[in-house]
Design a protein around this motif. Structure first.
Motif, PDB file in Angstrom:
ATOM      1  N   LEU A   1       0.841  -1.198   0.000  1.00  0.00           N
ATOM      2  CA  LEU A   1       0.000   0.000   0.000  1.00  0.00           C
ATOM      3  C   LEU A   1       0.879   1.253   0.000  1.00  0.00           C
ATOM      4  O   LEU A   1       0.614   2.216  -0.711  1.00  0.00           O
ATOM      5  N   LYS A   2       1.978   1.198   0.791  1.00  0.00           N
ATOM      6  CA  LYS A   2       2.927   2.324   0.788  1.00  0.00           C
ATOM      7  C   LYS A   2       3.544   2.477  -0.602  1.00  0.00           C
ATOM      8  O   LYS A   2       3.772   3.591  -1.075  1.00  0.00           O
ATOM      9  N   GLY A   3       3.813   1.344  -1.238  1.00  0.00           N
ATOM     10  CA  GLY A   3       4.368   1.378  -2.599  1.00  0.00           C
ATOM     11  C   GLY A   3       3.388   2.048  -3.558  1.00  0.00           C
ATOM     12  O   GLY A   3       3.766   2.875  -4.398  1.00  0.00           O
ATOM     13  N   TYR A   4       2.116   1.717  -3.416  1.00  0.00           N
ATOM     14  CA  TYR A   4       1.074   2.310  -4.279  1.00  0.00           C
ATOM     15  C   TYR A   4       1.006   3.821  -4.028  1.00  0.00           C
ATOM     16  O   TYR A   4       0.915   4.628  -4.947  1.00  0.00           O
ATOM     17  N   GLU A   5       1.080   4.188  -2.758  1.00  0.00           N
ATOM     18  CA  GLU A   5       1.017   5.606  -2.390  1.00  0.00           C
ATOM     19  C   GLU A   5       2.181   6.356  -3.028  1.00  0.00           C
ATOM     20  O   GLU A   5       2.005   7.430  -3.614  1.00  0.00           O
ATOM     21  N   ARG A   6       3.389   5.781  -2.914  1.00  0.00           N
ATOM     22  CA  ARG A   6       4.586   6.407  -3.490  1.00  0.00           C
ATOM     23  C   ARG A   6       4.401   6.555  -5.010  1.00  0.00           C
ATOM     24  O   ARG A   6       4.722   7.579  -5.592  1.00  0.00           O
ATOM     25  N   TYR A   7       3.882   5.499  -5.614  1.00  0.00           N
ATOM     26  CA  TYR A   7       3.668   5.503  -7.070  1.00  0.00           C
ATOM     27  C   TYR A   7       2.696   6.626  -7.461  1.00  0.00           C
ATOM     28  O   TYR A   7       2.931   7.383  -8.384  1.00  0.00           O
ATOM     29  N   ARG A   8       1.605   6.742  -6.697  1.00  0.00           N
ATOM     30  CA  ARG A   8       0.599   7.766  -7.004  1.00  0.00           C
ATOM     31  C   ARG A   8       1.180   9.168  -6.834  1.00  0.00           C
ATOM     32  O   ARG A   8       0.888  10.087  -7.596  1.00  0.00           O
ATOM     33  N   ARG A   9       2.011   9.347  -5.821  1.00  0.00           N
ATOM     34  CA  ARG A   9       2.600  10.677  -5.622  1.00  0.00           C
ATOM     35  C   ARG A   9       3.525  11.019  -6.783  1.00  0.00           C
ATOM     36  O   ARG A   9       3.630  12.178  -7.199  1.00  0.00           O
ATOM     37  N   ALA A  10       4.240  10.017  -7.300  1.00  0.00           N
ATOM     38  CA  ALA A  10       5.155  10.256  -8.414  1.00  0.00           C
ATOM     39  C   ALA A  10       4.366  10.542  -9.709  1.00  0.00           C
ATOM     40  O   ALA A  10       4.782  11.342 -10.537  1.00  0.00           O
ATOM     41  N   GLN A  11       3.209   9.879  -9.861  1.00  0.00           N
ATOM     42  CA  GLN A  11       2.382  10.028 -11.063  1.00  0.00           C
ATOM     43  C   GLN A  11       1.562  11.313 -11.022  1.00  0.00           C
ATOM     44  O   GLN A  11       0.840  11.608 -11.963  1.00  0.00           O
ATOM     45  N   ASN A  12       1.642  12.017  -9.900  1.00  0.00           N
ATOM     46  CA  ASN A  12       0.700  13.102  -9.632  1.00  0.00           C
ATOM     47  C   ASN A  12       0.914  14.278 -10.576  1.00  0.00           C
ATOM     48  O   ASN A  12       1.508  15.285 -10.228  1.00  0.00           O
ATOM     49  N   LEU A  13       0.369  14.144 -11.809  1.00  0.00           N
ATOM     50  CA  LEU A  13       0.625  15.169 -12.822  1.00  0.00           C
ATOM     51  C   LEU A  13      -0.223  16.409 -12.600  1.00  0.00           C
ATOM     52  O   LEU A  13       0.215  17.522 -12.858  1.00  0.00           O
ATOM     53  N   GLU A  14      -1.464  16.188 -12.090  1.00  0.00           N
ATOM     54  CA  GLU A  14      -2.325  17.375 -11.913  1.00  0.00           C
ATOM     55  C   GLU A  14      -2.051  18.076 -10.580  1.00  0.00           C
ATOM     56  O   GLU A  14      -2.862  18.875 -10.115  1.00  0.00           O
ATOM     57  N   ARG A  15      -0.879  17.741  -9.950  1.00  0.00           N
ATOM     58  CA  ARG A  15      -0.452  18.426  -8.722  1.00  0.00           C
ATOM     59  C   ARG A  15      -1.538  18.465  -7.651  1.00  0.00           C
ATOM     60  O   ARG A  15      -1.840  19.488  -7.064  1.00  0.00           O
ATOM     61  N   ARG A  16      -2.137  17.329  -7.410  1.00  0.00           N
ATOM     62  CA  ARG A  16      -3.152  17.213  -6.352  1.00  0.00           C
ATOM     63  C   ARG A  16      -2.489  17.265  -4.992  1.00  0.00           C
ATOM     64  O   ARG A  16      -1.357  16.840  -4.833  1.00  0.00           O
ATOM     65  N   GLN A  17      -3.202  17.759  -3.982  1.00  0.00           N
ATOM     66  CA  GLN A  17      -2.674  17.718  -2.607  1.00  0.00           C
ATOM     67  C   GLN A  17      -3.048  16.381  -1.971  1.00  0.00           C
ATOM     68  O   GLN A  17      -4.216  16.095  -1.766  1.00  0.00           O
ATOM     69  N   PHE A  18      -2.043  15.559  -1.698  1.00  0.00           N
ATOM     70  CA  PHE A  18      -2.317  14.312  -0.981  1.00  0.00           C
ATOM     71  C   PHE A  18      -1.925  14.530   0.478  1.00  0.00           C
ATOM     72  O   PHE A  18      -0.744  14.576   0.801  1.00  0.00           O
ATOM     73  N   ASP A  19      -2.866  14.673   1.379  1.00  0.00           N
ATOM     74  CA  ASP A  19      -2.475  14.841   2.783  1.00  0.00           C
ATOM     75  C   ASP A  19      -2.275  13.464   3.436  1.00  0.00           C
ATOM     76  O   ASP A  19      -2.400  12.432   2.787  1.00  0.00           O
ATOM     77  N   GLU A  20      -1.925  13.474   4.718  1.00  0.00           N
ATOM     78  CA  GLU A  20      -1.634  12.230   5.449  1.00  0.00           C
ATOM     79  C   GLU A  20      -2.736  11.187   5.296  1.00  0.00           C
ATOM     80  O   GLU A  20      -2.481  10.017   5.105  1.00  0.00           O
ATOM     81  N   GLU A  21      -3.996  11.642   5.403  1.00  0.00           N
ATOM     82  CA  GLU A  21      -5.120  10.684   5.437  1.00  0.00           C
ATOM     83  C   GLU A  21      -5.629  10.306   4.053  1.00  0.00           C
ATOM     84  O   GLU A  21      -6.541   9.510   3.922  1.00  0.00           O
ATOM     85  N   TYR A  22      -5.018  10.915   3.020  1.00  0.00           N
ATOM     86  CA  TYR A  22      -5.605  10.782   1.684  1.00  0.00           C
ATOM     87  C   TYR A  22      -5.857   9.327   1.277  1.00  0.00           C
ATOM     88  O   TYR A  22      -6.885   9.003   0.704  1.00  0.00           O
ATOM     89  N   PHE A  23      -4.918   8.449   1.590  1.00  0.00           N
ATOM     90  CA  PHE A  23      -5.033   7.060   1.094  1.00  0.00           C
ATOM     91  C   PHE A  23      -5.676   6.109   2.106  1.00  0.00           C
ATOM     92  O   PHE A  23      -5.556   4.905   1.977  1.00  0.00           O
ATOM     93  N   GLU A  24      -6.337   6.659   3.125  1.00  0.00           N
ATOM     94  CA  GLU A  24      -6.875   5.780   4.162  1.00  0.00           C
ATOM     95  C   GLU A  24      -8.010   4.887   3.685  1.00  0.00           C
ATOM     96  O   GLU A  24      -8.308   3.878   4.297  1.00  0.00           O
ATOM     97  N   ASN A  25      -8.647   5.266   2.585  1.00  0.00           N
ATOM     98  CA  ASN A  25      -9.751   4.422   2.090  1.00  0.00           C
ATOM     99  C   ASN A  25      -9.255   3.370   1.100  1.00  0.00           C
ATOM    100  O   ASN A  25     -10.033   2.673   0.481  1.00  0.00           O
TER     101      ASN A  25
END
Length: 425
Positions: A36-60
């Motif tokens: 899950l941490k790997g997925y989170e890291r991947y999503r942050r790297a892919q984040n082209l539209e510069r979304r704000q991912f806060d601490e709780e963002y991936f809790e769901n």
């Protein structure tokens, strides 16, 4: 449903579970968390539209392992809304109703959001490895914590593994068929007569089980703690186990200040039963019981003495093996005492470099001043103490002064050595 394949997943779980002695479920949950941490890291790297991912963002989000199929999926729990503001957390009612007509606003659904294998591959794998190692370390520490927590203050059998700086790293087991765990025996807790060669075995006292993330062993063990002597006696003397004989006090100098003096312990014992000799019980027939303790401590000198509620008797006993002629309690308030001995007993009472009197003072809690009986000036000493006491006597109506005096007295006591040696030449 798409799945990212993880060849060897089943074998990985088995082998980690075996090597680290962790339950399979614990290993699986560590792997899920790492992915899950790997997925989170991947999503942050892919984040082209510069979304704000806060601490709780991936809790769901969660990871589902498919152990038989050797792979995993990423799932997201989304709530059903009229119009979608965030596609990671929401899905539109229209979209869901095409699949499940009975769906309603406010419900939530679990959806497979696994990225395409190629896209999500290497980066997740690297991240996953690091996180997995960390998670497994944490879980292992947690297990060591639970396994040894109740054993603090007891004695374990240990085997020498290696040296790290000045510490000896030992293997200890908690029993109950659990595998061995590493423990640290720092320099200050070692005994000068111990020979810490690889695979040598020792009994050690478990001083502390530390929590937290620090590297290295969590268990701090000791060979110098007085608790080790107490435990060894309790183990050898059934009367202590049965509470017929009790150990009242222990003073131990495992690492004497000078190398010309060996380690020594004084232990005070007592019994409530008329016909039991507590000292004899600890020493055993022809010294058999005390010998076992001495051998385990590699030849440490041990004096077993009889405790007494009467301070004079107790102090005289504590100075064993010296013969004491008289104990004068000069000032019971500050616990100062003069002990008179014959000239030929002076050096024995004081002990090599003061060790005997130092330990006796620690054992009894009195400051002990050893004096040569033949040269002792009774009236002179009494006058000196009477004068000192008069100086300390506070005015009855001046309470503040009394408290202040008491504090100074404590400071004075701390600054003085525990004992002074004088033979009044």
């Amino acid at each position: 449903m798409s799945m990212v394949s993880l060849p060897g997943l089943k074998e990985l779980i088995e082998s980690i579970s075996r090597e680290r002695n962790l339950p399979r479920l614990a290993v699986q949950s560590a792997i899920r968390e790492a992915l899950l941490k790997g997925y989170e890291r991947y999503r942050r790297a892919q984040n082209l539209e510069r979304r704000q991912f806060d601490e709780e963002y991936f809790e769901n989000f969660e990871v589902e392992l498919d152990i038989e199929g050797e792979g995993f999926r990423v799932l997201s729990t989304k709530s059903i809304v009229q119009s979608v503001e965030n596609s990671d957390h929401q899905i539109s009612l229209d979209e869901v109703q095409q699949v499940a007509p009975e769906a309603q606003l406010g419900d939530s659904v679990v959806l497979d959001v696994t990225p395409d294998q190629r896209e999500f591959g290497r980066m997740a794998a690297m991240q996953t490895k690091q996180v997995l190692a960390q998670k497994l370390r944490d879980q292992q520490r947690q297990m060591v914590q639970e396994e040894f927590q109740d054993l603090e203050g007891t004695v374990l059998q240990a085997r020498v593994l290696r040296f790290e700086r000045q510490s000896v790293i030992l293997a200890v087991a908690s029993g109950f068929g659990q595998p061995e765990v590493e423990a640290e025996l720092p320099k200050r807790e070692q005994l000068p007569n111990d020979n810490y060669r690889a695979n040598a075995t020792f009994k050690v006292y478990l001083k502390k089980v530390s929590q937290g993330q620090q590297r290295g062993p969590q268990l701090l063990v000791s060979r110098a703690d007085a608790g080790l002597v107490v435990y060894l006696f309790a183990n050898e003397v059934p009367e202590i186990e049965d509470e017929v004989v009790r150990i009242v006090a222990v003073a131990r100098e495992a690492n004497p200040p000078s190398r010309y003096v060996g380690p020594r312990t004084k232990i005070a014992v007592d019994t409530l039963e008329r016909d039991v000799d507590p000292v004899g019980a600890c020493i055993g027939a022809r010294g058999s019981r005390i010998q076992v303790v001495v051998n385990e401590l590699r030849g440490e000198k041990i004096d077993v003495i009889r405790w007494s509620p009467d301070p004079s008797t107790y102090i005289a006993n504590a100075l064993s093996p010296a013969r004491v002629d008289e104990v004068r309690l000069m000032d019971p308030e500050t616990r100062q005492t003069h002990v008179l001995v014959a000239e030929d007993q002076l050096s024995l009472a004081i002990g090599k470099e003061g060790q005997n009197v130092r330990l006796a003072a620690r054992l009894t809690g009195w400051k002990i001043d050893i004096k040569d009986k033949a040269k002792y000036d009774y009236t002179g000493e009494d006058t000196k103490f009477a004068a000192a006491r008069a100086q300390y006597k506070p005015e009855a109506d001046d309470l503040e002064l009394e408290e202040l005096d008491y504090e100074n007295q404590e400071e004075l006591e701390q600054e003085e050595e525990i004992f002074e040696i004088s033979d009044q030449d």
